[in-house]
Scaffold this motif. Structure first.
Motif, short mmCIF file in Angstrom:
data_model
loop_
_atom_site.label_atom_id
_atom_site.label_comp_id
_atom_site.label_asym_id
_atom_site.label_seq_id
_atom_site.Cartn_x
_atom_site.Cartn_y
_atom_site.Cartn_z
N PHE A 80 0.84 -1.19 0.00
CA PHE A 80 0.00 0.00 0.00
C PHE A 80 0.88 1.24 0.00
O PHE A 80 2.07 1.19 0.33
CB PHE A 80 -0.92 0.01 1.23
CG PHE A 80 -0.19 0.10 2.55
CD1 PHE A 80 -0.02 1.33 3.18
CD2 PHE A 80 0.33 -1.04 3.14
CE1 PHE A 80 0.65 1.41 4.39
CE2 PHE A 80 1.02 -0.96 4.35
CZ PHE A 80 1.17 0.27 4.97
N GLY A 81 0.30 2.35 -0.39
CA GLY A 81 1.02 3.61 -0.42
C GLY A 81 0.37 4.64 0.50
O GLY A 81 -0.85 4.60 0.70
N VAL A 82 1.18 5.53 1.03
CA VAL A 82 0.69 6.64 1.86
C VAL A 82 1.26 7.93 1.29
O VAL A 82 2.49 8.03 1.08
CB VAL A 82 1.11 6.48 3.34
CG1 VAL A 82 0.61 7.67 4.16
CG2 VAL A 82 0.57 5.17 3.91
N VAL A 131 6.33 -6.11 -14.20
CA VAL A 131 7.03 -6.78 -13.10
C VAL A 131 5.99 -7.42 -12.19
O VAL A 131 5.07 -6.75 -11.72
CB VAL A 131 7.88 -5.77 -12.30
CG1 VAL A 131 8.71 -6.50 -11.25
CG2 VAL A 131 8.77 -4.95 -13.22
N VAL A 132 6.14 -8.72 -11.93
CA VAL A 132 5.24 -9.43 -11.03
C VAL A 132 6.07 -9.94 -9.86
O VAL A 132 7.00 -10.73 -10.04
CB VAL A 132 4.55 -10.62 -11.73
CG1 VAL A 132 3.47 -11.21 -10.84
CG2 VAL A 132 3.96 -10.19 -13.07
N ASP A 151 1.65 -6.54 -7.73
CA ASP A 151 1.94 -7.21 -6.46
C ASP A 151 0.99 -8.38 -6.27
O ASP A 151 -0.23 -8.23 -6.33
CB ASP A 151 1.77 -6.20 -5.33
CG ASP A 151 2.37 -6.67 -4.02
OD1 ASP A 151 3.24 -7.55 -4.06
OD2 ASP A 151 1.97 -6.16 -2.96
N VAL A 152 1.56 -9.58 -6.08
CA VAL A 152 0.74 -10.77 -5.89
C VAL A 152 -0.10 -10.61 -4.62
O VAL A 152 0.41 -10.24 -3.56
CB VAL A 152 1.62 -12.04 -5.80
CG1 VAL A 152 0.78 -13.25 -5.40
CG2 VAL A 152 2.31 -12.28 -7.13
N GLY A 153 -1.37 -10.91 -4.74
CA GLY A 153 -2.28 -10.80 -3.61
C GLY A 153 -3.03 -9.48 -3.57
O GLY A 153 -4.09 -9.39 -2.96
N THR A 154 -2.46 -8.45 -4.23
CA THR A 154 -3.12 -7.15 -4.28
C THR A 154 -3.57 -6.82 -5.69
O THR A 154 -4.73 -6.48 -5.93
CB THR A 154 -2.18 -6.04 -3.77
OG1 THR A 154 -1.78 -6.33 -2.43
CG2 THR A 154 -2.86 -4.68 -3.80
N ASP A 155 -2.65 -6.93 -6.65
CA ASP A 155 -2.94 -6.58 -8.05
C ASP A 155 -3.26 -7.79 -8.91
O ASP A 155 -3.87 -7.67 -9.97
CB ASP A 155 -1.76 -5.83 -8.66
CG ASP A 155 -1.37 -4.61 -7.86
OD1 ASP A 155 -2.28 -3.83 -7.51
OD2 ASP A 155 -0.18 -4.43 -7.56
N ALA A 191 -0.57 -16.16 -12.94
CA ALA A 191 -1.60 -15.34 -13.57
C ALA A 191 -1.02 -14.00 -14.02
O ALA A 191 -1.37 -13.48 -15.08
CB ALA A 191 -2.76 -15.11 -12.61
N GLY A 192 -0.11 -13.43 -13.21
CA GLY A 192 0.51 -12.17 -13.58
C GLY A 192 1.37 -12.28 -14.81
O GLY A 192 1.34 -11.40 -15.69
#
Length: 286
Positions: free
Chosen positions: A77-79, A158-159, A178-182, A188-189
């Motif tokens: 995640f980003g802030v 990039v995966v 990102d695996v699990g998020t994207d 699959a990526g």
């Protein structure tokens, strides 16, 4: 424990230059600096405070999951103005624990890895390039992506699991998944990257048959594929793909690997990395 408290700890992680933040009952929040975990001045974590921290963290990350069912969950995640982070929420002794790592690491240069510009010949031909050796495999992959980004016009996908380095568009366009998020999983990526017409596909870790097959198929589709394997040296790198296949299919897989393999970049424990363009042994790894 409020959402402002969570952001305050993330701000301390970013400002201190520490690598990660560790939270576990009943310890104080800890920052890893210079290889050591050092306690912060915040109060010790209770099970209730940990649950509230996890709830606020998921809100910040815009992820909706029932905490009561979480056993191990990773996400990025980003802030705003703080950067991007990779978090792991897991259970220990029946309570939640959290590990948060700062992702804005400097991308290593060729000089950092002891390589010269001849490594850039990897971009001259499509096919499979394996990256093996130590835990610096992710650093080596990021270095190659950065070099491509500086001089080539193409799409790089990039995966990773987890995402380690952040790339900004240069001459190239770079999409990081990102695996699990994207994306659901590494395979699959990689398959999605082929359908998206990527010029370069980077797979952070080939750890199962589905990923190995997706990497091989991507290389057979005439993409340039950079794939990290946990082989200890270059001579075993290609064989590390075969260990994910049944023995009755070894001959077919060996032939496929021979057709697409272009080279192996090995990052040793000590000394300079080296790029091997000859085809290493394809004996079955144990």
């Amino acid at each position: 424990m409020t959402q402002d408290d969570v952001v305050t700890l993330l701000r301390e992680l970013s400002a201190s230059g520490a690598r990660e933040l560790q939270l576990k009952v009943p310890a104080r929040p800890l920052l890893r600096e210079g290889g050591r975990l050092l306690p912060t001045q915040h109060a010790a974590m209770t099970p209730e405070a940990m649950h509230r921290f996890a709830t606020h963290l998921l809100t910040i990350a815009r992820i909706e999951i029932p905490l009561g069912q979480v056993r191990h969950r990773e996400f990025s995640f980003g802030v705003h103005k703080l950067g991007r982070f990779h978090a792991t929420i897991y259970r220990q002794r029946g309570t939640l624990a959290i590990s948060i790592a700062k992702l804005a690491l400097p991308i290593p240069t060729l000089e950092d890895l002891g390589l010269d510009t001849s490594i850039e010949s990897v971009f001259d031909q499509n096919g499979l390039v394996l990256i093996c050796g130590t835990r610096e495999r992710a650093a080596a992959m990021a270095c190659l992506i950065d070099r491509y980004n500086a001089a080539h016009r193409g799409l790089v996908i990039v995966v990773e699991d987890p995402m380690t380095y952040l790339h900004r568009d240069g001459t190239a366009i770079i999409a990081q998944r990102d695996v699990g998020t994207d994306v659901d999983n590494m395979a699959a990526g990689v398959c999605g990257a082929v359908r998206q017409g990527a010029d370069v596909i980077a797979a952070g870790h080939v750890k199962d048959r589905a990923t190995a097959e997706s990497v091989l198929r991507a290389a057979e589709e005439e993409c340039l594929v950079l794939a990290c394997v946990s082989a200890p040296d270059a001579s075993l790198a290609a064989s590390w793909l075969l260990r994910h296949y049944d023995s009755d299919r070894d001959m077919d897989v060996k032939a496929r690997v021979k057709r697409v393999l272009r080279g192996v970049l090995c990052v040793p424990e000590e000394g300079a990395a080296r790029y091997v363009t000859r085809r290493p042994s394809l004996r079955k790894a144990s």
